[in-house]
Design a protein around this motif. Structure first.
Motif, PDB file in Angstrom:
ATOM      1  N   GLU A  36      -3.767   2.504  -9.219  1.00 13.48           N
ATOM      2  CA  GLU A  36      -3.104   3.613  -9.568  1.00 13.48           C
ATOM      3  C   GLU A  36      -1.665   3.059  -8.856  1.00 13.48           C
ATOM      4  O   GLU A  36      -0.653   2.930  -9.459  1.00 13.48           O
ATOM      5  CB  GLU A  36      -2.797   5.116  -9.475  1.00 13.48           C
ATOM      6  CG  GLU A  36      -3.931   5.334 -10.287  1.00 13.48           C
ATOM      7  CD  GLU A  36      -4.258   7.233 -10.306  1.00 13.48           C
ATOM      8  OE1 GLU A  36      -3.857   7.802  -9.505  1.00 13.48           O
ATOM      9  OE2 GLU A  36      -5.298   7.725 -10.865  1.00 13.48           O
ATOM     10  N   ALA A  37      -1.810   3.126  -7.405  1.00 18.61           N
ATOM     11  CA  ALA A  37      -0.240   2.852  -6.435  1.00 18.61           C
ATOM     12  C   ALA A  37      -0.648   1.458  -6.920  1.00 18.61           C
ATOM     13  O   ALA A  37       0.878   1.106  -6.251  1.00 18.61           O
ATOM     14  CB  ALA A  37      -0.671   3.250  -5.090  1.00 18.61           C
ATOM     15  N   CYS A  38      -0.896   0.564  -6.889  1.00 16.52           N
ATOM     16  CA  CYS A  38      -0.552  -1.425  -7.253  1.00 16.52           C
ATOM     17  C   CYS A  38       0.229  -1.538  -8.339  1.00 16.52           C
ATOM     18  O   CYS A  38      -0.626  -1.339  -9.326  1.00 16.52           O
ATOM     19  CB  CYS A  38      -1.621  -2.204  -7.114  1.00 16.52           C
ATOM     20  SG  CYS A  38      -1.698  -3.846  -6.559  1.00 16.52           S
ATOM     21  N   SER A  39       1.415  -1.876  -7.999  1.00 14.65           N
ATOM     22  CA  SER A  39       2.327  -2.278  -9.485  1.00 14.65           C
ATOM     23  C   SER A  39       2.403  -3.089  -9.588  1.00 14.65           C
ATOM     24  O   SER A  39       3.149  -4.612 -10.602  1.00 14.65           O
ATOM     25  CB  SER A  39       3.365  -1.807  -8.575  1.00 14.65           C
ATOM     26  OG  SER A  39       4.140  -2.864  -7.587  1.00 14.65           O
ATOM     27  N   GLY A  88       1.245  -7.911  -0.427  1.00 14.19           N
ATOM     28  CA  GLY A  88       1.182  -7.643   0.354  1.00 14.19           C
ATOM     29  C   GLY A  88       2.354  -6.250   0.652  1.00 14.19           C
ATOM     30  O   GLY A  88       2.450  -5.631   1.815  1.00 14.19           O
ATOM     31  N   CYS A  89       1.663  -5.357  -0.160  1.00 14.68           N
ATOM     32  CA  CYS A  89       3.249  -4.176  -0.029  1.00 14.68           C
ATOM     33  C   CYS A  89       3.195  -3.330   0.446  1.00 14.68           C
ATOM     34  O   CYS A  89       3.152  -1.976   1.066  1.00 14.68           O
ATOM     35  CB  CYS A  89       3.931  -4.078  -1.487  1.00 14.68           C
ATOM     36  SG  CYS A  89       2.782  -3.225  -2.457  1.00 14.68           S
ATOM     37  N   GLU A 120      -1.707   2.967   2.191  1.00 11.69           N
ATOM     38  CA  GLU A 120      -1.223   4.502   1.932  1.00 11.69           C
ATOM     39  C   GLU A 120      -1.419   4.977   0.807  1.00 11.69           C
ATOM     40  O   GLU A 120      -2.014   6.549   1.470  1.00 11.69           O
ATOM     41  CB  GLU A 120       0.397   4.206   1.889  1.00 11.69           C
ATOM     42  CG  GLU A 120       1.512   3.293   2.506  1.00 11.69           C
ATOM     43  CD  GLU A 120       3.150   3.990   2.146  1.00 11.69           C
ATOM     44  OE1 GLU A 120       3.259   4.253   1.384  1.00 11.69           O
ATOM     45  OE2 GLU A 120       3.555   2.306   2.877  1.00 11.69           O
ATOM     46  N   ALA A 121      -1.700   5.052   0.076  1.00  7.42           N
ATOM     47  CA  ALA A 121      -3.079   5.536  -1.667  1.00  7.42           C
ATOM     48  C   ALA A 121      -4.122   5.915  -0.769  1.00  7.42           C
ATOM     49  O   ALA A 121      -4.547   7.440  -1.138  1.00  7.42           O
ATOM     50  CB  ALA A 121      -2.844   5.114  -2.940  1.00  7.42           C
ATOM     51  N   CYS A 122      -4.741   5.037  -0.060  1.00  8.91           N
ATOM     52  CA  CYS A 122      -6.242   4.979   0.089  1.00  8.91           C
ATOM     53  C   CYS A 122      -6.803   6.435   0.949  1.00  8.91           C
ATOM     54  O   CYS A 122      -6.421   6.125   1.879  1.00  8.91           O
ATOM     55  CB  CYS A 122      -6.745   3.730   0.883  1.00  8.91           C
ATOM     56  SG  CYS A 122      -8.136   3.665   0.635  1.00  8.91           S
ATOM     57  N   PRO A 123      -7.205   6.904   0.397  1.00 15.73           N
ATOM     58  CA  PRO A 123      -7.832   8.412   1.696  1.00 15.73           C
ATOM     59  C   PRO A 123      -8.748   8.294   2.449  1.00 15.73           C
ATOM     60  O   PRO A 123      -9.183   8.870   3.167  1.00 15.73           O
ATOM     61  CB  PRO A 123      -8.700   9.317   0.962  1.00 15.73           C
ATOM     62  CG  PRO A 123      -8.802   8.915  -0.711  1.00 15.73           C
ATOM     63  CD  PRO A 123      -7.880   7.400  -0.459  1.00 15.73           C
ATOM     64  N   TYR A 124      -9.308   6.833   2.327  1.00 11.53           N
ATOM     65  CA  TYR A 124     -10.277   6.139   3.275  1.00 11.53           C
ATOM     66  C   TYR A 124     -10.145   5.237   4.330  1.00 11.53           C
ATOM     67  O   TYR A 124     -10.262   5.309   5.209  1.00 11.53           O
ATOM     68  CB  TYR A 124     -12.013   5.879   2.112  1.00 11.53           C
ATOM     69  CG  TYR A 124     -12.171   6.514   1.558  1.00 11.53           C
ATOM     70  CD1 TYR A 124     -13.451   7.762   1.540  1.00 11.53           C
ATOM     71  CD2 TYR A 124     -11.467   6.361  -0.260  1.00 11.53           C
ATOM     72  CE1 TYR A 124     -13.633   7.632   0.343  1.00 11.53           C
ATOM     73  CE2 TYR A 124     -11.878   7.046  -1.061  1.00 11.53           C
ATOM     74  CZ  TYR A 124     -13.201   8.269  -0.707  1.00 11.53           C
ATOM     75  OH  TYR A 124     -13.361   9.125  -1.783  1.00 11.53           O
ATOM     76  N   ASP A 125      -8.807   5.272   3.812  1.00  9.73           N
ATOM     77  CA  ASP A 125      -7.904   4.282   5.050  1.00  9.73           C
ATOM     78  C   ASP A 125      -8.546   3.061   5.402  1.00  9.73           C
ATOM     79  O   ASP A 125      -9.856   2.345   6.411  1.00  9.73           O
ATOM     80  CB  ASP A 125      -8.395   5.074   6.699  1.00  9.73           C
ATOM     81  CG  ASP A 125      -7.108   5.504   7.130  1.00  9.73           C
ATOM     82  OD1 ASP A 125      -5.876   5.870   6.343  1.00  9.73           O
ATOM     83  OD2 ASP A 125      -7.838   7.313   7.975  1.00  9.73           O
TER      84      ASP A 125
END
Length: 269
Positions: free
Chosen positions: A78-81, A102-103, A108-113
């Motif tokens: 969802e976060a990748c544009s 590489g933005c 940042e969106a991944c809760p699992y790091d």
């Protein structure tokens, strides 16, 4: 069909074979179009986390292998544009190195790091589920293949249906396809002894009450008692009873962390 990872914490010995096998498979190896080579340092697409609980001498440790959740609701997608993140029919979530800019939005969106930035290549990278191996006839990712205790397993979701009913996931809001069995909870433990005789008390009845639970045990041959798999952040009352001794009560004991209540004397009547 959707693929899943099933990780049994009770079977994991903390050998780190899964983590090492992942590095061996992806460092220096270009698996385009699935993934560019993983750097030697800074990235662990499969990472073993140590979880020590309690204080000496009442200590338990368990290990949790963590990787991309290959989620049914992937926050990274969802976060990748740039259209670099996709989910395959078999459920694996991939970052296309050719499309990634590489933005870092997926990181940042991944809760699992579980997503890393490769600064040298200016792309984001993560576990691919060894899609390059699966697509060429292998049945297992390298991490699963390398596990000597069968703590890590991989396969069709339907084949694990019964086990998944009692499994846990780390971030249910993303509907991940990495499941954990036998994830331990907090514990309360201690030792009872007679301060006059300087001997441990064997067979003392100990109860733990709170959070809708009433648990009972007896001190063992070393005077020890344990209450395991308690909920996080609970509040309990622990009571010890032994014929010929005054009752011993620990009130408002918190399981914010696992706790050793220590070596405690019981007073004779």
């Amino acid at each position: 069909m959707s693929k899943v990872f099933v990780i049994d914490i009770a079977r994991c010995s903390g050998c780190y074979n899964c983590q090492l096998a992942c590095k061996d498979e992806h460092c220096y190896n270009d698996w385009m179009p699935y993934a560019k080579p993983q750097p030697e340092i800074g990235q662990f697409w499969c990472k073993v986390h140590e979880h020590p609980e309690g204080t000496i001498p009442k200590v338990k440790i368990h290990y949790v292998s963590q990787l991309c959740g290959h989620c049914d609701k992937p926050a990274c997608l969802e976060a990748c544009s740039h259209g670099a993140v996709s989910k395959r029919e078999d459920g694996l979530v991939l970052i296309d190195p050719a499309k990634c800019q590489g933005c870092g939005a997926c990181m940042e969106a991944c809760p699992y790091d579980a997503i890393y930035k490769n600064d040298a290549l200016n792309i984001c990278q993560k576990c691919t589920g060894c899609a390059h191996l699966l697509d060429n006839g292998s049945k297992l990712p390298r991490c699963v293949e390398a596990c000597p205790t069968d703590a890590m397993r991989f396969g069709e979701k339907q084949d694990f249906a019964q086990e998944l009913e009692r499994a846990l996931v780390l971030h249910p809001e993303t509907a991940p396809n990495v499941y954990y069995l036998n994830m331990p909870g907090r514990f309360l433990a201690g030792t009872l002894f007679d301060p006059v005789e300087q001997e441990v008390l064997i067979g003392a009845k100990v109860t733990c009450v709170g959070e809708g639970l009433t648990l009972e045990t007896e001190t063992d041959d070393f005077g020890d008692y344990w209450f395991k798999n308690l909920p996080d952040n609970g509040v309990f009352t622990v009571t010890a009873k032994m014929p010929g001794y005054r009752d011993l009560v620990f009130e408002q004991v918190s399981t914010e962390k696992s706790l050793n209540l220590g070596d405690t004397p019981m007073e004779r009547l």
